[in-house]
Write a protein that holds these residues in place. Structure first.
Motif, PDB file in Angstrom:
ATOM      1  N   ASN A   5       0.843   7.635   0.830  1.00  0.00           N
ATOM      2  CA  ASN A   5       0.694   8.568  -0.281  1.00  0.00           C
ATOM      3  C   ASN A   5       1.419   7.972  -1.477  1.00  0.00           C
ATOM      4  OD1 ASN A   5      -0.752  10.370   1.197  1.00  0.00           O
ATOM      5  ND2 ASN A   5       0.896  11.852   1.455  1.00  0.00           N
ATOM      6  N   THR A   6       0.685   7.791  -2.538  1.00  0.00           N
ATOM      7  CA  THR A   6       1.203   7.128  -3.726  1.00  0.00           C
ATOM      8  C   THR A   6       1.271   8.113  -4.878  1.00  0.00           C
ATOM      9  OG1 THR A   6       0.195   5.061  -2.998  1.00  0.00           O
ATOM     10  CG2 THR A   6       0.830   5.187  -5.306  1.00  0.00           C
ATOM     11  N   CYS A   7       2.318   8.016  -5.677  1.00  0.00           N
ATOM     12  CA  CYS A   7       2.488   8.874  -6.843  1.00  0.00           C
ATOM     13  C   CYS A   7       2.729   7.992  -8.063  1.00  0.00           C
ATOM     14  CB  CYS A   7       3.676   9.804  -6.618  1.00  0.00           C
ATOM     15  SG  CYS A   7       4.103  10.819  -8.037  1.00  0.00           S
ATOM     16  N   ILE A   8       2.037   8.316  -9.150  1.00  0.00           N
ATOM     17  CA  ILE A   8       2.228   7.622 -10.426  1.00  0.00           C
ATOM     18  C   ILE A   8       2.751   8.651 -11.423  1.00  0.00           C
ATOM     19  CG2 ILE A   8       1.129   6.304 -12.276  1.00  0.00           C
ATOM     20  CD1 ILE A   8      -1.170   5.722 -10.228  1.00  0.00           C
ATOM     21  N   ILE A   9       3.880   8.346 -12.040  1.00  0.00           N
ATOM     22  CA  ILE A   9       4.426   9.217 -13.082  1.00  0.00           C
ATOM     23  C   ILE A   9       4.388   8.425 -14.379  1.00  0.00           C
ATOM     24  CG2 ILE A   9       6.356  10.675 -13.809  1.00  0.00           C
ATOM     25  CD1 ILE A   9       7.339  10.584 -10.852  1.00  0.00           C
ATOM     26  N   PRO A  55       5.007  11.975  -1.514  1.00  0.00           N
ATOM     27  CA  PRO A  55       4.610  10.566  -1.606  1.00  0.00           C
ATOM     28  C   PRO A  55       5.529   9.655  -0.803  1.00  0.00           C
ATOM     29  CG  PRO A  55       5.700  11.276  -3.625  1.00  0.00           C
ATOM     30  CD  PRO A  55       5.538  12.496  -2.769  1.00  0.00           C
ATOM     31  N   ASP A  56       4.972   8.537  -0.373  1.00  0.00           N
ATOM     32  CA  ASP A  56       5.759   7.480   0.254  1.00  0.00           C
ATOM     33  C   ASP A  56       6.362   6.583  -0.809  1.00  0.00           C
ATOM     34  OD1 ASP A  56       5.096   7.884   3.162  1.00  0.00           O
ATOM     35  OD2 ASP A  56       3.078   7.642   2.353  1.00  0.00           O
ATOM     36  N   ILE A  57       5.645   6.503  -1.934  1.00  0.00           N
ATOM     37  CA  ILE A  57       6.039   5.587  -3.007  1.00  0.00           C
ATOM     38  C   ILE A  57       5.753   6.238  -4.350  1.00  0.00           C
ATOM     39  CG2 ILE A  57       3.796   4.411  -2.892  1.00  0.00           C
ATOM     40  CD1 ILE A  57       5.314   1.817  -3.653  1.00  0.00           C
ATOM     41  N   ILE A  58       6.672   6.042  -5.284  1.00  0.00           N
ATOM     42  CA  ILE A  58       6.499   6.529  -6.654  1.00  0.00           C
ATOM     43  C   ILE A  58       6.579   5.327  -7.590  1.00  0.00           C
ATOM     44  CG2 ILE A  58       7.536   7.859  -8.540  1.00  0.00           C
ATOM     45  CD1 ILE A  58       8.535   9.861  -6.438  1.00  0.00           C
TER      46      ILE A  58
END
Length: 134
Positions: A5-9, A55-58
């Motif tokens: 699960n990926t998150c982009i801020i 998420p696993d990664i941000i």
């Protein structure tokens, strides 16, 4: 291969569109969540309804309106003990300012500081290392 699960801020919609495309081509990420600023992301992370979908990664931009990347990190440090998983955070920034890079290195919750645009090989390295750790 496990899905991450990926998150982009990031508030730059053009960059986010291209970055999402690159992630989907890599096929690393069953889900990509996007927030325009740190407040939206913190609200999401703190919401108990999202506890099993964190998420696993941000990938975090520094320069955003409302709450920038540094302010997000201050909030994240406060709430991380309440989260049910370890989340890897990578700064993705167009800023090559040595002060920003040093500041990021001094925050233990930041895995790395990467200059935009991130290249395909670097992205692959990141996802591969997380998949091996998972």
């Amino acid at each position: 291969m496990i899905d991450l699960n990926t998150c982009i801020i990031d508030n730059n919609s053009t960059y986010v569109y291209g970055f999402k495309k690159m992630i989907s081509l890599k096929n690393a990420g069953q889900q990509v969540t996007h927030f325009n600023n740190g407040v939206e992301a913190i609200d999401y992370l703190k919401n108990p309804l999202n506890a099993f979908n964190l998420p696993d990664i941000i990938f975090l931009d520094i320069n955003m309106p409302v709450m920038n990347g540094w302010e997000f990190m201050n909030e994240f440090v406060e709430i991380k003990s309440q989260l049910r998983k370890k989340i890897s955070i990578y700064i993705l920034s167009a800023s090559a300012d040595i002060n920003d890079i040093e500041r990021a290195k001094n925050i233990s919750d930041i895995s790395d500081y990467i200059l935009k645009p991130v290249d395909w090989c670097r992205l692959e390295e990141i996802f591969n290392s997380l998949q091996m750790a998972g």
